[in-house]
Write an enzyme that holds these catalytic residues in place. Structure first.
Site, PDB file in Angstrom:
ATOM      1  N   ASP A   8       0.862  -1.173   0.000  1.00 52.79           N
ATOM      2  CA  ASP A   8       0.000   0.000   0.000  1.00 52.79           C
ATOM      3  C   ASP A   8       0.910   1.237   0.000  1.00 52.79           C
ATOM      4  OD1 ASP A   8      -2.414   1.571   0.391  1.00 52.79           O
ATOM      5  OD2 ASP A   8      -1.761   1.788   2.474  1.00 52.79           O
ATOM      6  N   ASP A  10      -0.178   5.190   1.068  1.00 48.71           N
ATOM      7  CA  ASP A  10      -0.404   6.074   2.216  1.00 48.71           C
ATOM      8  C   ASP A  10      -0.389   5.272   3.513  1.00 48.71           C
ATOM      9  OD1 ASP A  10      -1.102   8.914   1.319  1.00 48.71           O
ATOM     10  OD2 ASP A  10      -2.355   7.711  -0.013  1.00 48.71           O
ATOM     11  N   ASP A 166      -1.815  -0.638   6.086  1.00 43.57           N
ATOM     12  CA  ASP A 166      -2.009   0.040   7.370  1.00 43.57           C
ATOM     13  C   ASP A 166      -3.473   0.269   7.697  1.00 43.57           C
ATOM     14  OD1 ASP A 166      -2.442   3.461   7.015  1.00 43.57           O
ATOM     15  OD2 ASP A 166      -2.194   2.144   5.285  1.00 43.57           O
TER      16      ASP A 166
END
Length: 218
Positions: A8, A10, A166
């Site tokens: 991922d 961000d 996250d």
């Protein structure tokens, strides 16, 4: 044998949630005099594609209005993020993967303009073979399609891959694609990541438990 790492963007390559929150807070105050809290951001924005985010923020607005706000928000975010720092240990991990011939791909719900901007600000444009963005696909995370597409780009299969996420939507997507998924506790509590299905939770890429898992799977 481990042959693919899927990341991922961000909150995983770099901690940007605070900047996204500030961008939304500034716009909502300027345009609607509307306060916006960090708790609301986690509920409605973190890890979501812009279309999903805007549906939650502005259920009464049209798709065209949603897109216009998303464009303003992303432009504000890019203005706030001219320089970015990688999550500790990321460069070590990317160097290790390169040395062992392990493919790398970014899989993100961020728009292409943001992905290009962020990788440039991090100095990592050349570090990934491919960048998969949700706006190019029929479905965004939490659907597994973005991660399935990342695997196809690298010519890999779930059993030979490891993903890093996250957010809860991102974890759902990676686990839905059948990938061993490491949760980074940059935006969510470790308990929330484990509850969402993370196989391992780390603070950053220097965590010795991550390196044990990498060596075991290699």
């Amino acid at each position: 044998m481990l042959d693919a790492l899927l990341f991922d963007l961000d909150g995983t390559l770099t901690d940007t949630d605070t900047l996204h929150l500030v961008a939304i807070q500034q716009l909502l105050l300027e345009e609607d005099n509307r306060p916006f809290t960090a708790a609301e951001f986690m509920e409605k924005c973190s890890g979501r594609a812009n279309a999903q985010m805007c549906q939650l923020l502005f259920p009464e607005r049209s798709v065209a209005e949603h897109q216009a706000f998303a464009d303003r928000k992303e432009a504000r975010f890019r203005a706030l993020s001219t320089t970015l720092e990688p999550i500790p240990g990321l460069l070590r991990l990317l160097g290790w993967a390169n040395g062992h011939g392990i493919g790398r791909v970014v899989v993100t719900n961020a728009p292409r303009a943001n992905a290009d901007h962020m990788l440039g600000a991090l100095g990592l444009v050349e570090a990934f073979a491919h960048v998969v963005v949700a706006e190019d696909l029929a479905r965004a995370k939490p659907d597994p399609l973005p991660y399935q597409t990342g695997l196809l780009k690298l010519g890999s299969v779930p059993a030979n891959a490891m993903a890093f996420e996250d957010s809860v939507p991102g974890l759902s997507a990676a686990k839905g694609a059948g990938i061993f998924t490491v949760g980074l506790a940059t935006s969510q509590a470790p308990e929330a990541l484990l509850a969402a299905g993370a196989d391992l939770v780390i603070e950053d890429f220097n965590d010795p438990h991550l390196w044990q898992a990498l060596e075991a799977r290699r």
